[in-house]
Design a protein around this motif. Structure first.
Motif, PDB file in Angstrom:
ATOM      1  N   LYS A 174       0.815  -1.313  -0.033  1.00 52.62           N
ATOM      2  CA  LYS A 174       0.163   0.012   0.168  1.00 52.62           C
ATOM      3  C   LYS A 174       0.804   1.208   0.068  1.00 52.62           C
ATOM      4  CE  LYS A 174      -3.048  -0.904   3.348  1.00 52.62           C
ATOM      5  NZ  LYS A 174      -3.998  -0.624   4.222  1.00 52.62           N
ATOM      6  N   ALA A 175       1.946   1.289   0.835  1.00 60.18           N
ATOM      7  CA  ALA A 175       2.668   2.494   0.977  1.00 60.18           C
ATOM      8  C   ALA A 175       3.610   2.479  -0.380  1.00 60.18           C
ATOM      9  CB  ALA A 175       3.835   2.083   2.230  1.00 60.18           C
ATOM     10  N   THR A 176       3.843   1.718  -1.031  1.00 60.72           N
ATOM     11  CA  THR A 176       4.650   1.988  -2.323  1.00 60.72           C
ATOM     12  C   THR A 176       3.765   2.274  -3.398  1.00 60.72           C
ATOM     13  OG1 THR A 176       6.205   0.973  -3.900  1.00 60.72           O
ATOM     14  CG2 THR A 176       4.830  -0.765  -2.908  1.00 60.72           C
ATOM     15  N   LEU A 177       2.397   1.785  -3.216  1.00 63.13           N
ATOM     16  CA  LEU A 177       1.572   2.327  -4.373  1.00 63.13           C
ATOM     17  C   LEU A 177       1.080   3.880  -4.074  1.00 63.13           C
ATOM     18  CD1 LEU A 177      -0.275  -0.872  -4.767  1.00 63.13           C
ATOM     19  CD2 LEU A 177       0.875   0.225  -6.543  1.00 63.13           C
ATOM     20  N   LEU A 178       1.332   4.215  -3.020  1.00 63.48           N
ATOM     21  CA  LEU A 178       0.812   5.713  -2.985  1.00 63.48           C
ATOM     22  C   LEU A 178       1.112   6.658  -4.054  1.00 63.48           C
ATOM     23  CD1 LEU A 178       1.527   6.670   0.823  1.00 63.48           C
ATOM     24  CD2 LEU A 178      -0.594   6.802  -0.573  1.00 63.48           C
ATOM     25  N   LEU A 179       0.370   7.365  -4.462  1.00 67.49           N
ATOM     26  CA  LEU A 179       0.723   8.401  -5.642  1.00 67.49           C
ATOM     27  C   LEU A 179       1.854   9.290  -5.046  1.00 67.49           C
ATOM     28  CD1 LEU A 179      -2.721   9.631  -6.640  1.00 67.49           C
ATOM     29  CD2 LEU A 179      -1.203   8.041  -7.654  1.00 67.49           C
ATOM     30  N   ALA A 180       2.092   9.504  -3.618  1.00 70.40           N
ATOM     31  CA  ALA A 180       2.839  10.302  -3.117  1.00 70.40           C
ATOM     32  C   ALA A 180       4.266   9.840  -3.273  1.00 70.40           C
ATOM     33  CB  ALA A 180       2.508  10.663  -1.853  1.00 70.40           C
ATOM     34  N   ILE A 238      -6.309   1.704  -7.953  1.00 72.80           N
ATOM     35  CA  ILE A 238      -7.211   0.411  -8.033  1.00 72.80           C
ATOM     36  C   ILE A 238      -6.506  -0.713  -7.035  1.00 72.80           C
ATOM     37  CG2 ILE A 238      -7.882  -1.307  -9.236  1.00 72.80           C
ATOM     38  CD1 ILE A 238      -8.913   0.416 -11.426  1.00 72.80           C
ATOM     39  N   CYS A 239      -5.094  -0.869  -7.457  1.00 75.72           N
ATOM     40  CA  CYS A 239      -4.306  -1.616  -6.826  1.00 75.72           C
ATOM     41  C   CYS A 239      -4.159  -1.435  -5.302  1.00 75.72           C
ATOM     42  CB  CYS A 239      -2.836  -1.810  -7.422  1.00 75.72           C
ATOM     43  SG  CYS A 239      -2.966  -2.287  -9.040  1.00 75.72           S
ATOM     44  N   ARG A 240      -4.000  -0.092  -4.951  1.00 72.48           N
ATOM     45  CA  ARG A 240      -4.050   0.179  -3.425  1.00 72.48           C
ATOM     46  C   ARG A 240      -5.276  -0.112  -2.964  1.00 72.48           C
ATOM     47  NH1 ARG A 240      -3.617   5.113   0.086  1.00 72.48           N
ATOM     48  NH2 ARG A 240      -4.416   6.486  -1.313  1.00 72.48           N
ATOM     49  N   ARG A 241      -6.506   0.452  -3.396  1.00 73.03           N
ATOM     50  CA  ARG A 241      -7.888  -0.041  -2.944  1.00 73.03           C
ATOM     51  C   ARG A 241      -7.706  -1.544  -2.756  1.00 73.03           C
ATOM     52  NH1 ARG A 241     -11.190   0.842   0.819  1.00 73.03           N
ATOM     53  NH2 ARG A 241     -13.032   0.243   0.245  1.00 73.03           N
ATOM     54  N   MET A 269      -7.788 -11.554  -7.563  1.00 73.27           N
ATOM     55  CA  MET A 269      -8.482 -11.188  -8.631  1.00 73.27           C
ATOM     56  C   MET A 269      -9.978 -10.354  -7.983  1.00 73.27           C
ATOM     57  SD  MET A 269      -7.549 -11.455 -11.733  1.00 73.27           S
ATOM     58  CE  MET A 269      -8.621 -11.991 -13.234  1.00 73.27           C
ATOM     59  N   ALA A 270     -10.259 -11.207  -7.060  1.00 70.98           N
ATOM     60  CA  ALA A 270     -11.653 -10.706  -6.597  1.00 70.98           C
ATOM     61  C   ALA A 270     -11.557  -9.342  -5.782  1.00 70.98           C
ATOM     62  CB  ALA A 270     -12.062 -11.670  -5.332  1.00 70.98           C
ATOM     63  N   GLU A 271     -10.572  -8.882  -5.106  1.00 72.10           N
ATOM     64  CA  GLU A 271     -10.267  -7.795  -4.406  1.00 72.10           C
ATOM     65  C   GLU A 271     -10.032  -6.713  -5.700  1.00 72.10           C
ATOM     66  OE1 GLU A 271      -7.882 -10.157  -2.692  1.00 72.10           O
ATOM     67  OE2 GLU A 271      -9.628 -10.331  -1.275  1.00 72.10           O
ATOM     68  N   VAL A 272      -9.426  -6.916  -6.682  1.00 69.37           N
ATOM     69  CA  VAL A 272      -9.260  -6.085  -7.563  1.00 69.37           C
ATOM     70  C   VAL A 272     -10.501  -5.778  -8.267  1.00 69.37           C
ATOM     71  CG1 VAL A 272      -8.265  -5.695 -10.014  1.00 69.37           C
ATOM     72  CG2 VAL A 272      -6.805  -6.644  -8.031  1.00 69.37           C
ATOM     73  N   ASP A 273     -11.391  -6.853  -8.456  1.00 69.24           N
ATOM     74  CA  ASP A 273     -12.681  -6.619  -8.859  1.00 69.24           C
ATOM     75  C   ASP A 273     -13.588  -5.618  -8.058  1.00 69.24           C
ATOM     76  OD1 ASP A 273     -14.389  -7.022 -11.374  1.00 69.24           O
ATOM     77  OD2 ASP A 273     -15.429  -8.541 -10.026  1.00 69.24           O
ATOM     78  N   MET A 280     -14.733   1.809  -7.996  1.00 69.65           N
ATOM     79  CA  MET A 280     -14.361   3.176  -8.605  1.00 69.65           C
ATOM     80  C   MET A 280     -15.068   3.486  -9.936  1.00 69.65           C
ATOM     81  SD  MET A 280     -10.216   3.800  -9.649  1.00 69.65           S
ATOM     82  CE  MET A 280      -9.965   3.733  -7.939  1.00 69.65           C
ATOM     83  N   PHE A 281     -15.507   2.462 -10.545  1.00 66.16           N
ATOM     84  CA  PHE A 281     -15.959   3.049 -12.025  1.00 66.16           C
ATOM     85  C   PHE A 281     -17.798   2.791 -12.019  1.00 66.16           C
ATOM     86  CE2 PHE A 281     -11.622   1.507 -13.229  1.00 66.16           C
ATOM     87  CZ  PHE A 281     -11.473   2.743 -13.897  1.00 66.16           C
TER      88      PHE A 281
END
Lengths: 860, 348
Positions: free
Chosen positions: A470-476, A707-710, A737-741, A747-748
């Motif tokens: 999560k930390a590395t996927l942050l936009l920041a 999406i990946c972070r979420r 996959m389930a979580e990404v879905d 989001m969408f």
């Protein structure tokens, strides 16, 4: 002076004893070569992952290996030679000053020692004088120590302070000083003597002794992570062959943790256990400071301005459970200290370097926080060096600095004055407080903010894979590399280099466009960073870089003000700024003889378009002026912005363009997986799924990362709940996959279907009637009157009670509030126009199988 | 007299208790918050993890009015403030009040100053305030403090150039800042209102607040209306009260009544308003809730103002209305007084 004399005999013998060891050590540390070359290879454990403890062994040997004492005289020569060698690297002026100094401080002449001691006192005095105004009553810990000093030297104080004002005028400042066989630079960290104890135990061991056999050296030592004691591997109860990976706690500490009363082995008779500098520092018998500036007083003594470090015990909140043993805090407390009181270098590192540090020696400390002595609060240290470099970029540079330093001394004094005033500003005054949010109070209240205690959760908590993901996927978080934009970055680089390196430096303009989240700004900034490093290396001429964001300006005209402020540091009104900038760029009249090329990056360029487009015209007109040396890089989303503008602007802007296309799915996948490198938290298909989905919709990298972070967050949430309920450790902690879905859905997908499914009965009937009406008439729009008729028809034919028009109107307005339908305000009553906001199929899908009203399906 | 007073005392107290409960959202959202599927625990997880992991987040809370978005948020914030008293500062804005970017930034600066005991200047410009905000975000991030921005009526912020949202969300893209932006809105399409570059920076977490199901509603009513056993009220009164309440709740007529009510609007806020009215109709002499109370409350809430207006019209007014109606039947949609007079009035 009487108080000092007894120290002298103790003091002087210490010197020659210590110096040989010291000198060799410092030589090594100053050249920053790891100790390995000197160390006999056979003695250190050969494996590369050395623990901090094993380096201690190597340290001791290196000092032994070079143990033969050189004749003091030849050494002096060596020293001076070294000095001049060093200084040549620096400024030409230094050399002349420095060379005479070295023999002076090296002479073992008793007289000079005495005089030095005298100066030492003055040094303490100076500290007193400097400090008392800065921190009137708030600081206690440092103050206490200073009081002790004061008691020794009260007499000299008054005398000295009167002299001081005159002397100040002739200080000479340096960047680097070679003093007492050590080389000290601005920014170095040093141990500082506490004066009253300088003579108490004069001997300073260079290496630690084993806690069991009380001998130093001979074999690899291991450091206990709890008490920091050193042990020979072979002296342990259960001897170890090599240093184990991970944390290691000695047997004594383990026993103590179990509640036993243990005693460390007593040292053999007649031998006192000597403490290392590190131990003394951590028990507050020594201080550490960071050198802020170095200078020579008129009387030839060398001084430095130090920023104190504090141990956790010295802070107001005391040692906190998460504090590491080797942790220090940097304070915002400064003192002028004479160089004489420096013992030697120590290494205070940031958390990242500290984690990497394996063989820097015993004097390694961690410093992650700044401690505010006025407010007793902690604050994380930002990447200070970066920041300083950035701010330097705008108004100063290497060349510029050096020429300033070569100037007369008055210049230096001015700088000194400035420093003083800045300090005065920083201190909280009760008489006139400035508002924090206005410009004049800029430096004001922000100091105040800080955590009273460093929260527990920041340390002490080991991150799981998912949390790291999560930390590395942050936009920041800034990625280490920017994959997939090499071509564009290359183009930007060639553009900028071409523009600056030309001798005439023709002004140019580049227009970058692309949909949001395709890395436009990031690429430009990355290029600028690369170029900056080349400037530092000296291969490119210095330039100044101004970054403006169109959306952050209050009005387009304000851009003049911002640019002018960035270039010169002065704040003027935008009209004045426009005039001055016009002068600067077109009339060849330079501001402060600053003729470096200027790169102007304007983000969100389309926001600068005014009605008569004068702002854009002005900015884009400057580069065409022959001596402007201005390069404009504009960034915007729309491809055809130049075409939409007046022809005179588009002819200036639209020549060079660069398009950042949306990412395709492979690129998105690469971006995500490059961030997730080394973290095993995602299924491969999951990443691919997310990137394919985003590539199909927008190609926005931010979206893909979110999406990946979420998804990771959802997985984390699921796992944490499972652990609390099931209490099993076999939970799968990987994002599937389930979580990404789920994240993509969130989001969408607009949430209207769910809302329609769960809304009240009347709302459902209302919606059904709207769809029915739509089918019947084929018209998207209907009036409330017609709809009410339909509703009443539906109700009567299916055995529902018709609620009445007023209620129905309210129901309609409720739906309109959520924007499920679009409707006019309710006061239009029966003439109110209504329209579905979502496709009728969505309504049909949502209401087809509602349980409480099964008959709705007939009409959908 | 004294006896009567004593007798009415417990019912008065009970009424007070019920009323305080009904006007305290924290009370009636609490029991809905224990399971992991609720919005409460999801929201709490998101916010607390961004506090502990020092990351930035942005969330939208969506749902029809009265579904308890702000109430749940308040509950979460209360809990977190208790948990991390040092680490959180909350900035609250309302789109209806601070829809203008300039004014919103000023308000943010004001609240930040209040929070950290700094002096606030009213005359600071937009630039000053936005720089101050960014500086504060950085400083607070360095001090491990999370700033939570609550933007109520989020749709009003998503109008115009959206400078505020842009600068907030852009500032959140730096490592040092540590902030959570929470948008609250009843518009379901609010994320479509965002400008494309703002939308790209927004992290698109959405929590949907839906009206409770029928079972939940019943449980909720019982929870809120039954008196606590360990209160200062006389014990046998409580037992009697709760017994009667149970009887009412299981009554078929009551179920029908509540169904007609909920068929109009099933959100919690609406239900609470209804119950408050019903409780207020409670006869203090009797001291217990009755079905009749609920029925009066229902009829007083479901009024048809237009029909009632017509009922009170004078004869001539009614004549006019009838004439207009006749014209309408003849498909004549626009008419003035004259045409009404000449066209139809002579018929009477």
């Amino acid at each position: 002076m009487a108080a000092e004399t007894p120290k002298k005999p103790l003091h002087s013998p210490r010197k020659p004893k210590q110096s040989p060891n010291n000198s060799t050590l410092k030589l090594q540390s100053s050249t920053s070569v790891p100790l390995s070359p000197q160390t006999p290879q056979s003695l250190i454990s050969p494996q590369p992952p050395l623990r901090r403890s094993s380096r201690r062994a190597s340290l001791s040997f290196s000092s032994k290996a070079v143990g033969e004492k050189p004749d003091p005289k030849t050494k002096a020569v060596e020293e001076s030679g070294k000095c001049s060698g060093k200084t040549r690297k620096g400024l030409s002026k230094k050399e002349t000053v420095k060379t005479p100094k070295t023999p002076n401080c090296k002479s073992d002449d008793e007289n000079s020692k005495i005089s030095k001691l005298g100066k030492l006192d003055e040094g303490t005095v100076e500290i007193e004088v400097k400090f008392s105004p800065v921190s009137p009553e708030t600081l206690e810990t440092k103050k206490r120590k200073r009081k002790e000093k004061k008691s020794v030297v009260t007499r000299a104080m008054a005398m000295r302070s009167s002299k001081k004002s005159m002397k100040e005028m002739k200080r000479v400042y340096y960047k680097k000083v070679v003093y007492d066989e050590g080389e000290f630079e601005v920014g170095d960290d040093v141990y500082v003597k506490r004066r009253e104890e300088a003579g108490s135990d004069g001997e300073v061991p260079e290496m630690e002794e084993c806690r069991v056999c009380f001998k130093a050296g001979r074999g690899v030592m291991i450091e206990c992570d709890d008490c920091l004691g050193g042990f020979h591997l072979k002296c342990l109860k259960r001897p170890l062959k090599e240093v184990p990976e991970g944390d290691w706690v000695c047997g004594f500490c383990q026993a103590r943790k179990l509640g036993k009363n243990v005693q460390f082995p007593k040292p053999p008779e007649g031998k006192k256990r000597v403490r290392t500098l590190r131990e003394k520092l951590l028990s507050s018998d020594l201080w550490a400071a960071r050198i802020q500036s170095l200078w020579k007083e008129v009387d030839g003594t060398y001084w430095f301005r130090g920023q104190w470090y504090m141990t956790p015990e010295e802070t107001a909140s005391g040692r906190q459970p998460h504090n590491l043993r080797r942790e220090l805090y940097r304070t915002n407390d400064f003192a002028d200290i004479e160089m004489e009181s420096i013992i030697r270098h120590c290494n205070v590192l940031g958390p990242k370097e500290y984690a990497k540090a394996h063989d820097e020696g015993d004097d390694v400390f961690l410093c992650e926080y700044e401690y505010d002595i006025h407010w007793h609060s902690f604050k994380r240290l930002a990447e200070i060096d970066n920041d300083e470099a950035d701010s330097d970029c705008a108004n100063s540079d290497e060349d510029w600095n050096s020429c300033k330093e070569a100037d007369s001394d008055t210049d230096e004094d001015m700088e000194y004055e400035e420093e003083n005033t800045k300090n005065e500003q920083a201190r909280p005054s009760t008489t006139h407080q400035l508002a924090a949010n206005s410009w004049s109070g800029r430096f004001f209240g922000l100091r105040k903010i800080g955590a009273k205690k460093i929260p527990e959760h920041v340390r002490g908590h080991k991150k799981t894979e998912l949390e790291r993901a999560k930390a590395t996927l942050l936009l920041a978080t800034l990625p280490k590399s920017l994959p997939c934009r090499n071509k564009e970055m290359g183009e930007i680089t060639t553009f900028i280099k071409g523009a600056i390196c030309d001798d005439q430096c023709l002004g140019r303009c580049l227009y970058i466009h692309g949909v949001p989240g395709t890395g436009k700004t990031m690429s430009v900034l990355a290029v600028m960073r690369n170029i900056k490093s080349e400037v530092d290396a000296g291969s490119i001429k210095p330039y100044c870089f101004v970054e403006v964001n169109g959306l952050k300006l209050a009005s387009p005209e304000n851009i003049y003000r911002v640019i002018y402020e960035a270039l010169t540091g002065h704040r003027v009104s935008w009209k004045k700024a426009l005039q001055l900038l016009n002068e600067r760029f077109s009339d060849r009249k330079k501001i402060g003889e600053d003729d470096r090329p200027c790169i102007l990056l304007i983000d969100e360029l389309d926001l600068l378009v005014t009605r008569n487009q004068s702002v854009l015209y002005n900015i884009l007109d400057w580069p065409t002026k022959p001596y402007s040396k201005l390069i404009v890089i504009g960034i915007a989303n729309t491809m055809d912005l130049p075409e939409k503008l007046l022809p005179r602007i588009s002819s200036r802007m639209g020549i060079q363009r660069l398009c950042f296309g949306p990412y395709n799915y492979q690129q998105l996948q690469e971006i995500i997986s490059s961030r997730l490198k080394g973290i095993d938290a995602f299924e491969k298909q999951a990443v691919e799924f997310a990137s394919r989905k985003v590539a199909a919709v927008s190609g926005d990298a931010r979206r893909a990362l979110e999406i990946c972070r979420r998804a990771a967050e959802i997985a984390d949430y699921r796992i944490k709940n499972q652990i609390s309920t099931v209490n099993s450790s076999t939970v799968k902690d990987i994002v599937t996959m389930a979580e990404v879905d789920a994240a993509i859905q969130e989001m969408f997908q607009a949430p209207h279907v769910q809302v329609m499914k769960s809304c009240s009965k009347l709302s459902k009937i209302f919606l059904t009637a709207m769809v029915y009406e739509l089918y019947k008439t084929g018209m998207g729009e209907t009036t409330f009157e017609k709809l009410a008729m339909t509703v009443s028809c539906l109700c009567t034919s299916n055995g529902e009670a018709f609620p009445g028009w007023d209620t129905l109107l309210k129901v309609g307005c409720k739906l309109g509030e959520c924007r499920i339908i679009l409707c006019e305000p309710g006061d239009r009553h029966r003439l109110q126009k209504l329209q579905l906001n979502f496709p009728s199929d969505d309504v049909a899908f949502a209401l087809k199988d509602s349980k409480d009203l099964p008959w709705l399906a007939k009409y959908l | 007299m004294g006896k009567e007073k004593q007798k009415s005392n417990p019912s008065g107290k009970a009424l007070n208790l019920l009323r305080t409960r009904l006007s305290n959202p924290n009370f009636f959202f609490k029991p809905l918050s224990d399971s992991p599927d609720t919005n409460y625990s999801k929201l709490k997880f998101i916010i607390s993890s961004s506090v502990t992991e020092a990351c930035n987040n942005s969330i939208l809370l969506l749902g029809p009015r009265g579904s308890g978005k702000v109430a749940v948020l308040e509950l979460v914030l209360c809990d977190l403030l208790e948990q991390y008293p040092e680490g959180i500062s909350v900035i609250k804005l309302n789109g209806l009040l601070h829809g203008d970017d300039n004014c919103a930034l000023k308000e943010i600066a004001r609240q930040l100053c209040m929070e950290h005991q700094l002096l606030f200047s009213k005359v600071a410009s937009f630039d000053d305030n936005s720089q101050f905000m960014i500086a504060m975000l950085r400083e607070c991030g360095l001090a491990h403090k999370t700033i939570i921005f609550v933007l109520d009526e989020f749709d009003y912020f998503a109008q115009g150039k959206q400078r505020l949202l842009y600068s907030l969300l852009d500032a959140m893209q730096s490592v040092t800042s540590q902030a959570v932006v929470i948008g609250v809105s009843c518009r379901l399409d609010v994320d479509q209102l965002l400008e494309k570059r703002v939308r790209s920076r927004f992290s698109h977490r959405k929590l949907l607040f839906l009206p409770p199901s029928k079972e939940d509603t019943e449980r909720f009513m019982e929870h809120i209306l039954s008196l606590p056993v360990d209160s200062s009220l006389p014990h046998n009164y409580i037992v009697e009260f709760n017994g009667r309440l149970k009887k009412i709740l299981s009554d078929e007529r009551f179920k029908e009544l509540i169904n007609t009510y909920l068929s109009f609007n099933s959100t919690i806020g609406h239900l609470v308003r209804f119950l408050f009215r019903a409780v207020s109709y409670m006869d203090l002499d009797v001291g217990f809730l009755s079905l009749e109370n609920l029925r009066t409350a229902l009829s007083s809430m479901q009024r048809q103002p237009k029909l009632e207006c017509i009922r009170d019209c004078s004869l001539l007014e009614l004549y006019l209305l009838v004439c207009m109606k006749r014209l309408e039947v003849k498909e004549q949609n626009s008419y003035n007084f004259n045409s009404v007079m000449t066209g139809s009035f002579h018929l009477f």
